[in-house]
Design a protein around this motif. Structure first.
Motif, PDB file in Angstrom:
ATOM      1  N   GLY A  64       0.824  -1.210   0.000  1.00 44.23           N
ATOM      2  CA  GLY A  64       0.000   0.000   0.000  1.00 44.23           C
ATOM      3  C   GLY A  64       0.851   1.250   0.000  1.00 44.23           C
ATOM      4  O   GLY A  64       1.653   1.468   0.903  1.00 44.23           O
ATOM      5  N   ALA A  71      -0.073   6.040   4.757  1.00 42.40           N
ATOM      6  CA  ALA A  71       0.399   5.102   5.789  1.00 42.40           C
ATOM      7  C   ALA A  71       1.625   4.338   5.290  1.00 42.40           C
ATOM      8  O   ALA A  71       2.675   4.302   5.945  1.00 42.40           O
ATOM      9  CB  ALA A  71      -0.720   4.142   6.191  1.00 42.40           C
ATOM     10  N   ASP A  97       2.304  -0.933  -4.718  1.00 40.39           N
ATOM     11  CA  ASP A  97       1.108  -0.094  -4.824  1.00 40.39           C
ATOM     12  C   ASP A  97       0.432  -0.305  -6.170  1.00 40.39           C
ATOM     13  O   ASP A  97       1.100  -0.451  -7.191  1.00 40.39           O
ATOM     14  CB  ASP A  97       1.456   1.391  -4.648  1.00 40.39           C
ATOM     15  CG  ASP A  97       0.198   2.212  -4.483  1.00 40.39           C
ATOM     16  OD1 ASP A  97      -0.495   2.033  -3.470  1.00 40.39           O
ATOM     17  OD2 ASP A  97      -0.116   3.014  -5.379  1.00 40.39           O
ATOM     18  N   ASN A  98      -0.903  -0.320  -6.158  1.00 37.64           N
ATOM     19  CA  ASN A  98      -1.632  -0.518  -7.422  1.00 37.64           C
ATOM     20  C   ASN A  98      -2.597   0.624  -7.738  1.00 37.64           C
ATOM     21  O   ASN A  98      -3.564   0.436  -8.488  1.00 37.64           O
ATOM     22  CB  ASN A  98      -2.359  -1.868  -7.437  1.00 37.64           C
ATOM     23  CG  ASN A  98      -3.478  -1.922  -6.410  1.00 37.64           C
ATOM     24  OD1 ASN A  98      -3.706  -0.976  -5.669  1.00 37.64           O
ATOM     25  ND2 ASN A  98      -4.177  -3.034  -6.366  1.00 37.64           N
ATOM     26  N   GLU A  99      -2.341   1.814  -7.160  1.00 38.09           N
ATOM     27  CA  GLU A  99      -3.077   3.044  -7.523  1.00 38.09           C
ATOM     28  C   GLU A  99      -4.581   2.946  -7.277  1.00 38.09           C
ATOM     29  O   GLU A  99      -5.371   3.505  -8.037  1.00 38.09           O
ATOM     30  CB  GLU A  99      -2.842   3.397  -9.014  1.00 38.09           C
ATOM     31  CG  GLU A  99      -1.391   3.471  -9.437  1.00 38.09           C
ATOM     32  CD  GLU A  99      -0.654   4.676  -8.880  1.00 38.09           C
ATOM     33  OE1 GLU A  99      -1.310   5.672  -8.583  1.00 38.09           O
ATOM     34  OE2 GLU A  99       0.571   4.584  -8.712  1.00 38.09           O
ATOM     35  N   THR A 100      -4.993   2.247  -6.222  1.00 37.60           N
ATOM     36  CA  THR A 100      -6.426   2.184  -5.920  1.00 37.60           C
ATOM     37  C   THR A 100      -6.755   2.968  -4.641  1.00 37.60           C
ATOM     38  O   THR A 100      -7.761   2.690  -3.992  1.00 37.60           O
ATOM     39  CB  THR A 100      -6.921   0.721  -5.784  1.00 37.60           C
ATOM     40  OG1 THR A 100      -6.109   0.065  -4.784  1.00 37.60           O
ATOM     41  CG2 THR A 100      -6.844  -0.036  -7.079  1.00 37.60           C
ATOM     42  N   ASN A 118      -8.873   8.118  -2.265  1.00 40.57           N
ATOM     43  CA  ASN A 118      -9.036   9.556  -2.547  1.00 40.57           C
ATOM     44  C   ASN A 118      -8.660   9.927  -3.979  1.00 40.57           C
ATOM     45  O   ASN A 118      -8.619  11.101  -4.325  1.00 40.57           O
ATOM     46  CB  ASN A 118      -8.242  10.399  -1.540  1.00 40.57           C
ATOM     47  CG  ASN A 118      -6.746  10.239  -1.682  1.00 40.57           C
ATOM     48  OD1 ASN A 118      -6.279   9.307  -2.333  1.00 40.57           O
ATOM     49  ND2 ASN A 118      -5.976  11.136  -1.081  1.00 40.57           N
ATOM     50  N   HIS A 126      -7.192  18.261   1.691  1.00 35.79           N
ATOM     51  CA  HIS A 126      -7.046  19.382   2.630  1.00 35.79           C
ATOM     52  C   HIS A 126      -6.613  18.904   4.010  1.00 35.79           C
ATOM     53  O   HIS A 126      -6.856  17.771   4.388  1.00 35.79           O
ATOM     54  CB  HIS A 126      -8.369  20.137   2.740  1.00 35.79           C
ATOM     55  CG  HIS A 126      -8.871  20.606   1.420  1.00 35.79           C
ATOM     56  ND1 HIS A 126      -9.873  19.963   0.739  1.00 35.79           N
ATOM     57  CD2 HIS A 126      -8.464  21.635   0.641  1.00 35.79           C
ATOM     58  CE1 HIS A 126     -10.083  20.579  -0.413  1.00 35.79           C
ATOM     59  NE2 HIS A 126      -9.237  21.595  -0.509  1.00 35.79           N
ATOM     60  N   LYS A 176       1.165  11.977  -3.762  1.00 35.48           N
ATOM     61  CA  LYS A 176       1.822  10.680  -3.938  1.00 35.48           C
ATOM     62  C   LYS A 176       3.155  10.845  -4.664  1.00 35.48           C
ATOM     63  O   LYS A 176       4.146  10.212  -4.306  1.00 35.48           O
ATOM     64  CB  LYS A 176       0.886   9.773  -4.741  1.00 35.48           C
ATOM     65  CG  LYS A 176       1.098   8.323  -4.515  1.00 35.48           C
ATOM     66  CD  LYS A 176      -0.079   7.532  -5.076  1.00 35.48           C
ATOM     67  CE  LYS A 176      -0.069   6.150  -4.516  1.00 35.48           C
ATOM     68  NZ  LYS A 176      -1.344   5.487  -4.498  1.00 35.48           N
ATOM     69  N   VAL A 179      -0.555  -6.985  -5.106  1.00 31.81           N
ATOM     70  CA  VAL A 179      -0.263  -8.190  -4.310  1.00 31.81           C
ATOM     71  C   VAL A 179      -1.547  -9.002  -4.222  1.00 31.81           C
ATOM     72  O   VAL A 179      -2.630  -8.461  -3.952  1.00 31.81           O
ATOM     73  CB  VAL A 179       0.224  -7.775  -2.902  1.00 31.81           C
ATOM     74  CG1 VAL A 179       0.319  -8.993  -1.991  1.00 31.81           C
ATOM     75  CG2 VAL A 179       1.566  -7.067  -3.003  1.00 31.81           C
ATOM     76  N   GLU A 202      -5.981   3.304   7.368  1.00 26.30           N
ATOM     77  CA  GLU A 202      -7.425   3.092   7.519  1.00 26.30           C
ATOM     78  C   GLU A 202      -7.828   1.628   7.550  1.00 26.30           C
ATOM     79  O   GLU A 202      -8.881   1.283   8.083  1.00 26.30           O
ATOM     80  CB  GLU A 202      -8.156   3.812   6.379  1.00 26.30           C
ATOM     81  CG  GLU A 202      -8.069   5.322   6.515  1.00 26.30           C
ATOM     82  CD  GLU A 202      -8.888   6.074   5.491  1.00 26.30           C
ATOM     83  OE1 GLU A 202      -9.113   5.542   4.385  1.00 26.30           O
ATOM     84  OE2 GLU A 202      -9.281   7.210   5.794  1.00 26.30           O
ATOM     85  N   SER A 242      -7.702  10.213   8.110  1.00 31.57           N
ATOM     86  CA  SER A 242      -7.190  11.342   7.314  1.00 31.57           C
ATOM     87  C   SER A 242      -5.772  11.017   6.869  1.00 31.57           C
ATOM     88  O   SER A 242      -5.128  10.099   7.394  1.00 31.57           O
ATOM     89  CB  SER A 242      -7.187  12.616   8.157  1.00 31.57           C
ATOM     90  OG  SER A 242      -6.106  12.573   9.062  1.00 31.57           O
ATOM     91  N   LEU A 243      -5.282  11.821   5.938  1.00 27.23           N
ATOM     92  CA  LEU A 243      -3.922  11.632   5.424  1.00 27.23           C
ATOM     93  C   LEU A 243      -2.911  11.724   6.568  1.00 27.23           C
ATOM     94  O   LEU A 243      -1.961  10.933   6.652  1.00 27.23           O
ATOM     95  CB  LEU A 243      -3.612  12.712   4.391  1.00 27.23           C
ATOM     96  CG  LEU A 243      -4.496  12.720   3.144  1.00 27.23           C
ATOM     97  CD1 LEU A 243      -4.331  14.018   2.386  1.00 27.23           C
ATOM     98  CD2 LEU A 243      -4.162  11.534   2.254  1.00 27.23           C
TER      99      LEU A 243
END
Ligand code: FAD
Length: 300
Positions: free
Chosen positions: A10, A14, A33-36, A39, A46, A60, A80, A268, A276-277
């Motif tokens: 991921g 995180a 990472d697979n861009e899913t 957001n 924000h 990113k 993965v 999350e 949140s980010l």
């Protein structure tokens, strides 16, 4: 086969924050990472200090660029599909394109995904319909807004919250009745409740214009907030025999160590709830510190 100290699954805040911290601790890390990231549907993020208003893509790419400074970090744009524990106590990670990797530690940072009670909400989500007033309430302040939710508790919570940003509110329950108590409470604040099923959302390019009900009414609204349900996007924790709690959340300590030695969790996906980010990045940092300390104790 490539062997790592830690594989991070991921590349949201995180996972990116964990990879950065582990790289700086001189660990050999692979980040998948697979861009899913959920957001990706929105144009602006924000509330992340120093990055208020940044696009998710920019966020990113800045983070990925920062990882490039550390030669022990590899970023792999792959999905993965399986994680298993080998007899050697190492974890085997397999990807959708049939590649395999070994690692001593695994960090699950795969986020969550939304499910909506009305499929059409997705066309507007991230553009004029949102789920977090702290993230997007400012941009919708004082506008004529809709609250779209089916569960009474969710409706009450979200309506009270959004009232802070706009008092021009209408509630749409999509066919679900609400108690007299809520009707009275909302009436006092001139918040109209529509309990008829929703027939169609109208708008252009993701910008909501009106909500049509099965009664034939078509009510003008220029945006609003929805309460989705959230799910974990995979069964990695179950495959690895991590213990779940009564809400099907993966049990972990404050630093993300699950009940399976060597498997950690951050962001999350941990509570299967939106945050949140900033919180996700902080959890990634905490998990990375815990992973690094465990490696130190095991190897010193
Ligand atoms: C419309 C919208 C607007 C938002 N606005 C804001 C805002 O303004 N401010 C704010 O702070 N927060 C905002 N958020 C919330 C924010 O996006 C999340 O809190 C945050 O992204 C969570 O980070 P995470 O790392 O846990 O998960 P994510 O960011 O979702 O990252 C998870 C990553 O895991 C990867 N992944 C998943 N499964 C696999 C797999 N099998 N293999 C490889 N990779 C995988 C995905 O590609 C993804 O990049 C918003 C969310 C939405 C939906």
């Amino acid at each position: 086969m490539n062997k790592y100290d830690c594989i991070v699954i991921g590349g949201g805040p995180a996972g990116l924050s964990a990879a950065l911290t582990l790289g700086r601790a001189r660990r050999k890390v692979a980040l998948f990472d697979n861009e899913t990231n959920r957001n990706r549907v929105t144009q602006a993020s924000h509330g992340f200090l120093t990055r208020d208003g940044i696009t998710p893509l920019q966020f990113k790419s800045i983070a990925m660029k920062e990882l490039e400074a550390y030669p022990t970090i590899s970023v792999l744009h792959q999905t993965v599909i399986v994680i298993k524990k080998e007899e050697t106590n190492l974890f085997l990670v397999q990807t959708a394109n049939n590649e395999s990797y070994l690692s001593e530690k695994i960090l699950l940072a795969t986020g969550i995904q939304e499910e909506f009670f009305l499929a059409q909400i997705r066309q507007y989500y991230g553009k004029s319909l949102f789920s977090c007033p702290y993230c997007d309430g400012w941009e919708l302040k004082e506008k004529p807004l809709a609250i779209l939710a089916e569960n009474e508790e969710h409706i009450q919570h979200m309506t009270k919250l959004v009232y802070n940003w706009s008092q021009d509110l209408m509630v749409f329950t999509n066919g679900n009745p609400l108690s007299n108590e809520i009707h009275h409470e909302f009436e006092r604040r001139k918040i109209k409740i529509y309990t008829a099923p929703i027939k169609k959302l109208h708008g252009e390019h993701g910008n909501l214009q009106s909500i049509e009900l099965t009664t034939g009414e078509n009510i003008a609204r220029s945006g609003g907030f929805v309460v989705p349900s959230f799910t974990r996007p995979n069964k990695f924790a179950e495959q690895l025999h991590c213990q779940l709690d009564e809400n099907q959340c993966i049990m972990a300590d404050g630093a993300g160590q699950t009940t399976v030695n060597g498997i950690y969790i951050a962001g999350e996906t941990k509570k299967v709830a939106p945050s949140s980010l900033m919180i996700a990045a902080a959890e990634g940092f905490k998990a990375a510190v815990s992973i690094n300390m465990d490696l130190i104790v095991e190897r010193f």
